[in-house]
Design a protein around this motif. Sequence first.
Motif, mmCIF file in Angstrom:
data_model
loop_
_atom_site.group_PDB
_atom_site.id
_atom_site.type_symbol
_atom_site.label_atom_id
_atom_site.label_comp_id
_atom_site.label_asym_id
_atom_site.label_seq_id
_atom_site.Cartn_x
_atom_site.Cartn_y
_atom_site.Cartn_z
ATOM 1 N N GLN A 213 0.783 -1.250 0.031
ATOM 2 C CA GLN A 213 0.093 0.067 -0.006
ATOM 3 C C GLN A 213 0.863 1.195 -0.126
ATOM 4 O O GLN A 213 0.225 2.352 -0.781
ATOM 5 N N VAL A 214 1.757 1.326 0.602
ATOM 6 C CA VAL A 214 2.907 2.254 0.800
ATOM 7 C C VAL A 214 3.404 2.594 -0.580
ATOM 8 O O VAL A 214 3.652 3.921 -1.191
ATOM 9 N N ALA A 215 4.097 1.582 -1.143
ATOM 10 C CA ALA A 215 4.585 1.562 -2.628
ATOM 11 C C ALA A 215 3.252 2.241 -3.421
ATOM 12 O O ALA A 215 4.051 2.608 -4.350
ATOM 13 N N ALA A 216 2.280 1.775 -3.456
ATOM 14 C CA ALA A 216 1.304 2.206 -4.287
ATOM 15 C C ALA A 216 1.025 3.616 -4.113
ATOM 16 O O ALA A 216 0.259 4.084 -5.149
ATOM 17 N N HIS A 217 1.038 4.101 -3.042
ATOM 18 C CA HIS A 217 0.784 5.732 -2.943
ATOM 19 C C HIS A 217 1.747 6.579 -2.270
ATOM 20 O O HIS A 217 1.758 7.122 -1.254
ATOM 21 N N PRO A 218 3.087 6.607 -3.252
ATOM 22 C CA PRO A 218 4.053 7.565 -2.942
ATOM 23 C C PRO A 218 3.812 9.033 -2.557
ATOM 24 O O PRO A 218 4.698 9.736 -1.984
ATOM 25 N N ASP A 256 9.594 0.394 8.927
ATOM 26 C CA ASP A 256 9.967 0.386 7.528
ATOM 27 C C ASP A 256 8.811 1.043 6.531
ATOM 28 O O ASP A 256 9.333 1.829 5.721
ATOM 29 N N CYS A 257 7.735 1.325 6.792
ATOM 30 C CA CYS A 257 6.546 1.934 6.312
ATOM 31 C C CYS A 257 6.496 3.362 6.868
ATOM 32 O O CYS A 257 5.542 4.131 6.097
ATOM 33 N N GLU A 258 7.211 3.931 7.629
ATOM 34 C CA GLU A 258 7.244 4.958 8.154
ATOM 35 C C GLU A 258 5.805 5.701 8.506
ATOM 36 O O GLU A 258 5.255 6.745 8.019
ATOM 37 N N ILE A 259 5.060 4.846 9.353
ATOM 38 C CA ILE A 259 3.788 5.119 9.802
ATOM 39 C C ILE A 259 3.748 6.443 10.974
ATOM 40 O O ILE A 259 4.604 6.383 11.740
ATOM 41 N N THR A 404 10.208 7.105 1.040
ATOM 42 C CA THR A 404 9.658 6.587 -0.005
ATOM 43 C C THR A 404 8.714 7.489 -0.928
ATOM 44 O O THR A 404 8.080 6.946 -1.496
ATOM 45 N N GLN A 405 8.477 8.859 -0.288
ATOM 46 C CA GLN A 405 7.471 9.722 -0.849
ATOM 47 C C GLN A 405 7.887 10.055 -2.184
ATOM 48 O O GLN A 405 9.056 10.337 -2.240
ATOM 49 N N SER A 406 7.123 10.525 -3.127
ATOM 50 C CA SER A 406 7.460 10.706 -4.573
ATOM 51 C C SER A 406 7.692 12.444 -4.197
ATOM 52 O O SER A 406 7.415 13.107 -3.517
#
Length: 442
Positions: A213-218, A256-259, A404-406
């Motif tokens: 989910q994180v990868a799909a929503h950078p 890892d997902c930086e919640i 991992t954010q765009s």
Amino acid sequence: GILKAAKLKATQKYTYVSHKTIAEDLQPNTTYAYRVGVEGYWSEIGKFTTAAADDEPFTFIYMTDSHIMNQEYIDAARLCSETAAKYTPEARFCVFPGDFVETGTNRNSEWEWERWFDEAMRPVVQQMPIVPTDGNHDDSSNQNYTYHFNTDNQFKENAKVKPQFDGTTYSFMYGDVLFLVFSLQDYWKGSYSLSTLTSTYLTNDVGNWFKEQVAAHPEAKWRVALVHKNVFSGSGHQEDEETPLFRATMLPIFRDCEIDLVMQGHDHCYEVIGPVDADTRTPIMDAISDVEDVPVNMVNNMNGKKGGTFKVDDGSLYFIGATCGEKRYNPNHKLTMEADYEKHKVENYYDLFTGMFGQPGRQSYSTFTVDGNTITVNSYKVYEGIDPVLFNTFYIKRTKAHSTQSTSENKALKIMQNGSMYIVHDNITYNAIGQVVSNDRE
């Protein structure tokens, strides 16, 4: 107990029918009205407002743990929901992390669900969507939870180890926030061990889903998780035997997902925890400012703290907002937490409670307003016949982008095709739930 509360005979039987529908082709920032039924038997008119096309500020409501079991609990939750709906008309939805009912395992628990929708939470249900996940009291072999909600079920369909119910783990984007709603209820499915603190279901199925989910929503500026059971808590459920397993499996995932924020239920107390460093399990003290020192009260405010600004650049903030119902737990004393070390295995556990920590003593709800780099949280107590009483305000800030954010040079592109949304990032196309549908990098 249900038979008495519902005034049902032991031999009396009722048949319930569950209908589900999906609204499509909705326009942004538009209010829709609806009703359900057949000719001569229409419900009252409900409404909801869709998200704006751009990332505008928005507000949502948090309530939890109504535990509907009798008229006293129905009336308590209804007062809370009436107040929240009346005084927060701008709210776009209500998150509700579990324990809707008290006796989900009882074959007659459908009466409790009926009262939750038709009486206790009707004021909120008619004004906005509900964002649910299951609590331990909602578990039932009768699949009552599944019948009442129509959330995305692709996690269960794709999971190797299947959760009990449909739609308890799902995600959605609202504005610039990625909401990751999940359940810890099924940690025991597949292979697990409370002694070695392992769960293949949480580490693999849930963990991989988080990362997808994180990868799909950078493009998401915020990442918010919603769950019923606690990763950290300081009241009645601090000693739950499965909690160390939750920390061992979920903290690496949150790291890892930086919640940014983990909203929990279950503990029926008001708790602001962290931000917590997932590796050291300690609060990040230089990320906290403007906390007010107030008189200590052994029930209402155990640590004498109020307000504050919590920066989540390097750790997750954990929040529990007490209860909208009548079942309440008091905060544990520091000495109690220290004495329970062999159960929780966290050094200086009491230090994790960096914000307000106490029992409001009344039904409570909180509002979250997302505005750019700040989330403002206002928490209220409710009383009959008067305005809600604000008892705490704090701020959550993020001052840097997720790793991992765009960026503006590498921004994810949202595209619509045949009514479905896809996201293209780094030449990989994801569908709305984060599955890779094409990879042009290969």
